[in-house]
Design an enzyme around this catalytic site. Sequence first.
Site, PDB file in Angstrom:
ATOM      1  N   CYS A 221      23.205 -55.992 -15.863  1.00  0.00           N
ATOM      2  CA  CYS A 221      23.101 -55.213 -15.311  1.00  0.00           C
ATOM      3  C   CYS A 221      24.787 -54.778 -14.994  1.00  0.00           C
ATOM      4  O   CYS A 221      25.619 -55.675 -15.212  1.00  0.00           O
ATOM      5  CB  CYS A 221      22.532 -55.154 -13.830  1.00  0.00           C
ATOM      6  SG  CYS A 221      22.915 -56.236 -12.796  1.00  0.00           S
TER       7      CYS A 221
ATOM      8  N   ASP B  65      52.847 -25.893 -27.211  1.00  0.00           N
ATOM      9  CA  ASP B  65      54.876 -26.189 -28.139  1.00  0.00           C
ATOM     10  C   ASP B  65      54.415 -24.468 -29.413  1.00  0.00           C
ATOM     11  O   ASP B  65      53.263 -24.340 -29.494  1.00  0.00           O
ATOM     12  CB  ASP B  65      55.065 -27.341 -29.102  1.00  0.00           C
ATOM     13  CG  ASP B  65      55.722 -27.381 -30.262  1.00  0.00           C
ATOM     14  OD1 ASP B  65      56.692 -26.899 -29.610  1.00  0.00           O
ATOM     15  OD2 ASP B  65      55.951 -27.431 -31.174  1.00  0.00           O
TER      16      ASP B  65
ATOM     17  N   ASP C 196      52.601 -30.440 -31.580  1.00  0.00           N
ATOM     18  CA  ASP C 196      52.167 -31.440 -33.058  1.00  0.00           C
ATOM     19  C   ASP C 196      52.627 -33.098 -33.551  1.00  0.00           C
ATOM     20  O   ASP C 196      52.218 -33.128 -34.656  1.00  0.00           O
ATOM     21  CB  ASP C 196      52.950 -31.012 -34.576  1.00  0.00           C
ATOM     22  CG  ASP C 196      54.600 -30.568 -34.743  1.00  0.00           C
ATOM     23  OD1 ASP C 196      55.297 -31.897 -33.380  1.00  0.00           O
ATOM     24  OD2 ASP C 196      55.514 -30.340 -34.656  1.00  0.00           O
TER      25      ASP C 196
END
Length: 739
Positions: A21, A423, A621
């Site tokens: 559990c 960006d 990026d």
Amino acid sequence: METKNKEKIQTSTLKISGMHCASCSTILTRALQKVEGVKSAVVNYSTEKGTVTFDSAKTNEPALIQAVQKKGYDAEALTDESYAREEQLRKKEIKKLRFKVILSVAFSLPALIISMFLMSLPYREYVLWILSTPVQFYIGRPFYQGTWAALKNKSANMDSLIAIGTSAAYFYSVYVVLFNGGEHQYFEISAILITLVLLGKYLEAVAKGKTSQAIAKLVKMGAKTATVFRKGKELKIPIEQVVVGDMIIVKPGEKIPVDGMVVEGYSSVDESLVTGESMPVEKKKGDAVIGSTINKQGTFRFKATKVGAQTTLARIVKLIEDAQGKKAPIQRFADEVSAYFVPIVIGIALLTFLVWFLVAGAELEFALIAAVAVLVIACPCALGLATPTSIMVGTGKGATHGILIKGGDILEAAHKVKYIVFDKTGTITKGKPEVTEIVPSKGTSERKILEIASSLEHDSEHPLAEAIVQEAKAKKVTLKRVSRFQALVGRGVKAKIGSKEYHLGNVRLMTEKKVSLSSFSPSIETLEGEGKTVMILAEGRRVLGLIAVADEIKGDSVDAVAMLKRMGIISYMITGDNKRTAAAIAKKVGIEKFFAEVLPEDKVAHVKELQKRGKVAMVGDGLNDAPALAQADIGIAMGSGTDVAMETGNIVLMKNSLLDVPRAIKLSKMTMAKVKQNMFWALIYNILGIPLAAGVLYPFTGWLLSPIIAGGAMALSSVSVVSNALLLRRKSLKLRKLR
């Protein structure tokens, strides 16, 4: 095992067996955190894995495994070969549980029928005793083992509640049969309770298996063999034997075995397994290919660049594994509740018994039944499962759509984002600018400007430089030899051709070098007003001309920004371009606020400033945006299959589509909605169930909850929580079209 840094900090993932559990995971987390050298440890009950970060100079994997074993559980280090075995073990566990459920029903169902309907059956109480005993001590043995393990660790868990409750009913019944004529025994209650709990565990195991299907699917889809060229021969070898540098041939319909670079041939490749993008991608010489993607048409050769655990697919699997092992902040609340809940419940059950038996003067069996019902209905399993199951399904769903989310904490934080900073280059735009205009000064030709500019930029890796070099190649311009080349970050470049020094860059660079731009100001203003980036070429302090470069906006940028606006999220754009160019591009995309003329190292400062007002996501990026991605509350890296994107982003968009930004936020909202639903029902279930089981309403309504009904409700609550999380798989991530 993954090396984190030079301080010998390592992270290992352990496969843990024997947990019963959520409180088991709490016990093991604490045990691992106490090992000398361990920096952090998280044990996930749903995934049955532990993620441990430690100093390898002070401890190691065997020591971590030993710490787990000391607590009464078993563990092994997870390796690349473990995934297939893990699935086999899960199937084996489900099969074993199914057998035990059937066996338990075979004994407990007749006991229930005899107890309810066959009152005059000879030796009825002894038959019930015989039927319930195998269920109590063979089928129910794991509950006793779990209770003993918890006691050794000075704690209590779900097994403690079941073991104490059923033992009370069983041994009271034994006492009644031996010393009280067999009247009012409860053998069938203990047997049915164990059967119901076991049935719940079986259904839970089946459901938990489904939550990890995203990883299983990715692992299964991996290529098994590769056709390589060695010593002039074409050989088919197992994927494990492929090494970096091998030349591999791939025919139509075959899977690409590992990551590599095409050296000969042409084809289109289905990369949907990795990116989620259905359209095939064309591949030619020099293009990168991803292992386990499918070659559709042509035959080509490629050179293996990454094998084994370094391939894109293996790293994606590792990312998902890590994500499912990390806890969301909301889960910590559930863990804390579970840790203290069981001892409190045992106390409430004891109090219930004493109040009814000693204070209210009820019969012993009445007080006992009420106490057993409290123990059984209060199991905190549903609470422990509420968050991790939803996180597992959410991260898995994201992966199948090309959205890699690196943790439950990230998934939880994403839906709170107030600002998103984009960006410009390579994110909002395609990142492949082209020369659009060349404006020469009097007495200078366009070809002369292109000749000097391309010579200066030949060794630069900047996208604008590449655009100028490509234009020179297209017009067959001969490059000149340069000396003393220097890249001036955020401004441009300088170098010498012969004895003359040239500068090529933006207005800031020209201002620094005290170059007068008065005669070119109108042209610069016009070009920048059209959203073009203007590069100025100067010889000494004299301007020779301008080169205008435009980077085309991605087709989905406008829709992505509009969808975020609809979600109530404010978008910003950040760029090194001047304000006029930035304003023109921002306007085209639909972004009202932007930061212009920003150097890469200054992006962090702008993110920090926005963070004072609310949660910030940065979309870049993954290259020069790494510091800003790390600073933001959520760093979203455009994938493009790059290694850097996988390292720097909290969320990686494998399809390189900005539309996946609102999709990721939508997924976060849907997942957190499921978590909150599960937490609500798990808590309400216990808040309402415990008083009802304790008999609070009995004096007014005559209602007393049977332990059998309590057991069924407890099992059902765990199953319902997992099933509710699984409904996420049916939810759509499609976004409404705006036009």
